[in-house]
Design a protein around this motif. Structure first.
Motif, mmCIF file in Angstrom:
data_model
loop_
_atom_site.group_PDB
_atom_site.id
_atom_site.type_symbol
_atom_site.label_atom_id
_atom_site.label_comp_id
_atom_site.label_asym_id
_atom_site.label_seq_id
_atom_site.Cartn_x
_atom_site.Cartn_y
_atom_site.Cartn_z
ATOM 1 N N ARG A 59 0.837 -1.210 0.000
ATOM 2 C CA ARG A 59 0.000 0.000 0.000
ATOM 3 C C ARG A 59 0.865 1.251 0.000
ATOM 4 N NH1 ARG A 59 -3.891 2.252 4.717
ATOM 5 N NH2 ARG A 59 -5.005 3.773 3.489
ATOM 6 N N ALA A 60 1.947 1.224 0.791
ATOM 7 C CA ALA A 60 2.824 2.387 0.875
ATOM 8 C C ALA A 60 3.539 2.654 -0.450
ATOM 9 C CB ALA A 60 3.849 2.199 1.986
ATOM 10 N N THR A 61 3.832 1.595 -1.192
ATOM 11 C CA THR A 61 4.518 1.774 -2.464
ATOM 12 C C THR A 61 3.562 1.965 -3.631
ATOM 13 O OG1 THR A 61 4.659 -0.621 -2.749
ATOM 14 C CG2 THR A 61 6.548 0.491 -1.742
ATOM 15 N N GLY A 62 2.255 1.896 -3.379
ATOM 16 C CA GLY A 62 1.277 2.139 -4.422
ATOM 17 C C GLY A 62 0.912 0.915 -5.237
ATOM 18 N N LYS A 63 1.332 -0.263 -4.811
ATOM 19 C CA LYS A 63 1.018 -1.484 -5.557
ATOM 20 C C LYS A 63 -0.366 -2.005 -5.239
ATOM 21 C CE LYS A 63 5.760 -3.164 -5.791
ATOM 22 N NZ LYS A 63 6.662 -4.244 -5.377
ATOM 23 N N TYR A 69 -6.602 -3.161 -0.053
ATOM 24 C CA TYR A 69 -5.912 -3.127 1.230
ATOM 25 C C TYR A 69 -6.871 -3.379 2.379
ATOM 26 C CZ TYR A 69 -3.681 -1.212 5.366
ATOM 27 O OH TYR A 69 -3.203 -1.037 6.634
ATOM 28 N N ASP A 70 -8.031 -2.722 2.335
ATOM 29 C CA ASP A 70 -8.983 -2.878 3.433
ATOM 30 C C ASP A 70 -9.492 -4.325 3.544
ATOM 31 O OD1 ASP A 70 -8.737 -0.238 4.135
ATOM 32 O OD2 ASP A 70 -10.466 0.414 2.932
#
Length: 114
Positions: A59-63, A69-70
């Motif tokens: 999620r942090a890297t945008g993948k 994610y949720d």
């Protein structure tokens, strides 16, 4: 001419130094120590925690999108909680893992437990 002979001798010496362990240990057997058996709850707990870390990174890297994610976080969190509590079964579809072992219905919402 002397340099060629010395160079050839050095190359043969280096080659024999490299190949000697491979040629002498061909018939020897290697004893592999037995791995310590892991407890299944520790393994599933660690796998769930690793999966949570991985989706946080994705999620942090945008993948990973926020929607994915949720849903993945809820699923992996449920698995981690189940593994941490050491429960088998007793998971409510609405409330997640329940602390009551052997219960047929969820004590929070009344839904039948799986």
């Amino acid at each position: 001419m002397t340099a060629l002979i010395v160079g050839t001798l050095l190359a043969l010496t280096a080659l024999s130094f490299v190949l000697y362990p491979m040629l002498t240990s061909a018939g020897e057997s290697v004893t592999v120590p037995e791995a310590r058996p892991m407890v299944s709850s520790d393994t599933s707990q660690a796998a769930a925690v690793d999966a949570l870390r991985e989706i946080e990174f994705d999620r942090a890297t945008g993948k990973l999108s926020d929607f994915d994610y949720d849903s993945l976080k809820a699923s992996y969190t449920q698995r981690a909680l189940t593994a941490m509590r050491g429960e088998k079964g007793s998971v409510c579809e609405n409330c997640g893992p329940r602390s009551e072992t052997g219960a047929i219905f969820c004590s929070n919402c009344g839904t039948a437990l799986s």
